[in-house]
Scaffold this motif. Structure first.
Motif, short mmCIF file in Angstrom:
data_model
loop_
_atom_site.label_atom_id
_atom_site.label_comp_id
_atom_site.label_asym_id
_atom_site.label_seq_id
_atom_site.Cartn_x
_atom_site.Cartn_y
_atom_site.Cartn_z
N GLN A 113 6.38 4.06 5.42
CA GLN A 113 4.96 4.31 5.47
C GLN A 113 4.19 2.99 5.51
O GLN A 113 4.42 2.11 4.68
CB GLN A 113 4.56 5.07 4.21
CG GLN A 113 3.25 5.75 4.31
CD GLN A 113 2.87 6.46 3.02
OE1 GLN A 113 3.07 5.93 1.93
NE2 GLN A 113 2.30 7.63 3.14
N THR A 114 3.33 2.84 6.48
CA THR A 114 2.46 1.65 6.50
C THR A 114 1.20 1.96 7.31
O THR A 114 1.07 3.04 7.90
CB THR A 114 3.19 0.42 7.07
OG1 THR A 114 2.39 -0.75 6.82
CG2 THR A 114 3.43 0.51 8.57
N GLU A 187 -4.69 11.32 1.13
CA GLU A 187 -4.30 11.59 2.52
C GLU A 187 -3.01 10.84 2.86
O GLU A 187 -2.07 11.42 3.41
CB GLU A 187 -5.45 11.15 3.45
CG GLU A 187 -5.20 11.30 4.93
CD GLU A 187 -5.23 12.75 5.38
OE1 GLU A 187 -5.76 13.59 4.64
OE2 GLU A 187 -4.69 13.04 6.47
N PHE A 188 -2.96 9.56 2.48
CA PHE A 188 -1.74 8.76 2.73
C PHE A 188 -0.54 9.40 2.02
O PHE A 188 0.53 9.52 2.58
CB PHE A 188 -1.90 7.32 2.20
CG PHE A 188 -2.86 6.45 3.00
CD1 PHE A 188 -3.06 6.67 4.36
CD2 PHE A 188 -3.55 5.40 2.39
CE1 PHE A 188 -3.93 5.87 5.09
CE2 PHE A 188 -4.42 4.60 3.11
CZ PHE A 188 -4.61 4.84 4.46
N THR A 193 5.35 10.04 5.53
CA THR A 193 5.97 8.99 6.35
C THR A 193 5.17 8.78 7.62
O THR A 193 4.55 9.71 8.14
CB THR A 193 7.41 9.35 6.78
OG1 THR A 193 7.34 10.45 7.67
CG2 THR A 193 8.29 9.66 5.60
N GLY A 194 5.21 7.55 8.12
CA GLY A 194 4.56 7.28 9.40
C GLY A 194 3.78 5.98 9.40
O GLY A 194 3.66 5.30 8.37
N ALA A 210 -7.56 -1.03 1.91
CA ALA A 210 -6.59 -1.82 1.14
C ALA A 210 -6.37 -1.19 -0.24
O ALA A 210 -5.24 -1.11 -0.73
CB ALA A 210 -7.06 -3.26 1.00
N HIS A 211 -7.44 -0.71 -0.87
CA HIS A 211 -7.30 -0.09 -2.19
C HIS A 211 -6.56 1.24 -2.10
O HIS A 211 -5.74 1.57 -2.95
CB HIS A 211 -8.68 0.11 -2.84
CG HIS A 211 -9.21 -1.15 -3.46
ND1 HIS A 211 -9.52 -1.27 -4.78
CD2 HIS A 211 -9.47 -2.37 -2.92
CE1 HIS A 211 -9.96 -2.50 -5.04
NE2 HIS A 211 -9.95 -3.18 -3.92
N ALA A 212 -6.83 2.00 -1.05
CA ALA A 212 -6.18 3.32 -0.90
C ALA A 212 -4.69 3.16 -0.59
O ALA A 212 -3.90 4.05 -0.90
CB ALA A 212 -6.86 4.12 0.21
N ALA A 213 -4.33 2.03 -0.01
CA ALA A 213 -2.92 1.81 0.38
C ALA A 213 -2.14 1.08 -0.70
O ALA A 213 -1.12 0.48 -0.43
CB ALA A 213 -2.87 1.04 1.69
N LYS A 214 -2.61 1.16 -1.94
CA LYS A 214 -2.02 0.34 -3.02
C LYS A 214 -0.54 0.61 -3.24
O LYS A 214 0.19 -0.24 -3.72
CB LYS A 214 -2.81 0.49 -4.32
CG LYS A 214 -2.61 1.80 -5.06
CD LYS A 214 -3.32 1.73 -6.39
CE LYS A 214 -3.35 3.03 -7.15
NZ LYS A 214 -2.22 3.91 -7.10
#
Ligand code: ADP
Length: 426
Positions: A113-114, A187-188, A193-194, A210-214
């Motif tokens: 996941q990224t 949502e992430f 995956t993906g 950036a904060h949501a993808a911590k």
């Protein structure tokens, strides 16, 4: 405390750009040029390390193996997140280096996941409906369509990536980003995956992303996405609330400017500088005749280096450069001038009391950096957007400002010098 963030940048000026963004937000940053395992650098008292590769235009296999070598070394340093930094115009070769590097890093980091987010609002790069715009013009209609090495003929990142990665690709709309950190993080999480291509129009969007993808160990994007990380790390208590001082200070010493760029911006910076300070022009033809020209330039530095900054420049009008190139050949002329700059840098530091060197020109910067044998640079304060003062790692307190040709205001050289007079960089 080990290094928190490891960035892998696909070119040198891109590395300095993201390093500068992180420094501006209060991180202590070290930039390493090339494969860090071969450089033998041990990062100390830094929050982030940025590795400058030359993988943008390499064959795919080399780009992947260099990126993996950098990633392996970063993991040995204990980094908690890895950031793959590419250009905000998503420059990739026809075969596409960005997708394969992302795939390889995902595998290495044991995650699937990224995010992909090249948006850089302050430079006019925005992403909407997964389409990249340059100052409002679709990427494929911008000057990037004619780029000599990485022509961009599609503005849609979903289509571009589909040809480059085996992972599932999912667009995340600007409206979803507007829903805020918590909703976006959910949502992430639900997607599992993906590779998510995330829209962003303004700096606040990038901080939200950036904060949501911590929870992601791999982030990918332009330098601007990194601006949200220091505040996230403080929130997560990975970093102290107050930025640590890195004790960077300019030494007592003279300032020399070496200008090898012939760009319009650099030439106007030279003109502005020469209105107040002294300088000397390099005669490239004379350089081809032997050592006398180099001696003339060295004597100038020896006799004039002092309280005021001085300038040595090869920069000239296009018609004059064309004449020199016609006589010597383009490559020979360029190399002669670059070698001369490199020699002057070494001699000035070792014999003429110069401690601060400002270099104008990408290739010229490369020549000076290699001549000074600089495996790593500690990032200091920004002079102007994207160009920080940097300090040679190691015991010598030499400061370098490396500016690619077209960067900077007319007063750039004077502004950079003024910072050295103020002494400390926080
Ligand atoms: P930029 O960032 O503007 O592209 P670079 O330093 O990358 O600047 O490239 C400028 C190139 O032009 C260098 O290779 C430099 O050696 C060469 N050059 C500079 N001045 C002259 C000159 N007077 N004659 C011939 N070549 C020159």
């Amino acid at each position: 405390m080990s290094v928190l963030l490891g960035c892998i940048a696909d070119d040198f000026t891109g590395a300095t750009d993201i390093a500068s963004v992180l420094k501006r937000e209060g991180m202590r940053v070290l930039q390493i040029n090339g494969n860090p395992a071969e450089q033998g650098v041990v990062p100390q008292n830094v929050d982030a390390v940025v590795i400058a590769l030359k993988s943008r235009t390499q064959p795919v296999n080399s780009a992947v193996s260099d990126s993996l070598a950098a990633c392996n070394w970063l993991l040995e340093q204990g980094v908690l997140q890895v950031f793959f930094k590419y250009c905000s115009t998503f420059d990739s070769t026809k075969e596409g280096n960005i997708g394969p590097v992302i795939d390889a890093l995902l595998t290495r980091l044991k995650t699937d996941q990224t995010i992909v987010c090249p948006s850089y609002p302050i430079n006019g790069r925005t992403l909407y409906a997964s389409n990249l715009f340059v100052h409002g013009v679709p990427l494929a209609e911008s000057a990037m369509k004619d780029h000599p090495l990485t022509p961009m003929t599609d503005s849609n990142l979903i289509r571009l990536l589909e040809g480059q990665t085996k992972h599932f690709i999912k667009p995340i709309s600007w409206q979803q980003v507007q829903s805020g950190v918590t909703a976006l993080a959910k949502e992430f999480e639900s997607l599992k995956t993906g590779i998510y291509v995330v829209d962003a129009l303004v700096d606040e969007d990038l901080v939200t992303i950036a904060h949501a993808a911590k929870d992601m160990t791999l982030l990918t994007g332009g330098a601007a996405l990194a601006q949200g990380l220091p505040s996230l790390y403080r929130k997560l208590k990975w970093m102290k609330a107050q930025p640590e001082t890195d004790g960077l200070k300019f030494s007592q010493g003279h300032t020399l400017i070496l200008a090898g760029s012939c760009s319009t911006a650099t030439r106007s910076q030279i003109e502005y500088f020469l209105a107040s300070y002294s300088g000397i022009a390099i005669d490239a033809i004379a350089l081809s005749h032997g050592g006398e020209e180099l001696q003339r330039l060295e004597s100038f530095i020896q006799n004039n280096a002092g309280a005021d900054p001085i300038l040595v420049y090869a920069s000239d009008a296009p018609e004059n450069i064309a004449k020199v190139q016609a006589e010597l050949g383009v490559e020979v002329a360029g190399k002669l001038v670059e070698d001369c700059m490199a020699q002057l840098a070494i001699k000035s530091v070792s014999e003429y009391g110069v401690n601060n060197i400002i270099v104008a020109g990408g290739e010229t910067s490369g020549a000076v950096v290699s001549a000074l044998g600089t495996p790593a640079l500690v990032i200091g304060d920004e002079i102007e957007p994207g160009v920080p003062w940097t300090f040679l790692e190691g015991e010598k307190n030499i400061a370098l400002a490396l500016k690619s040709g077209n960067f900077g205001s007319q007063a750039f050289f004077v502004n950079a010098f003024d910072m050295t007079c103020k002494g400390g960089v926080k």
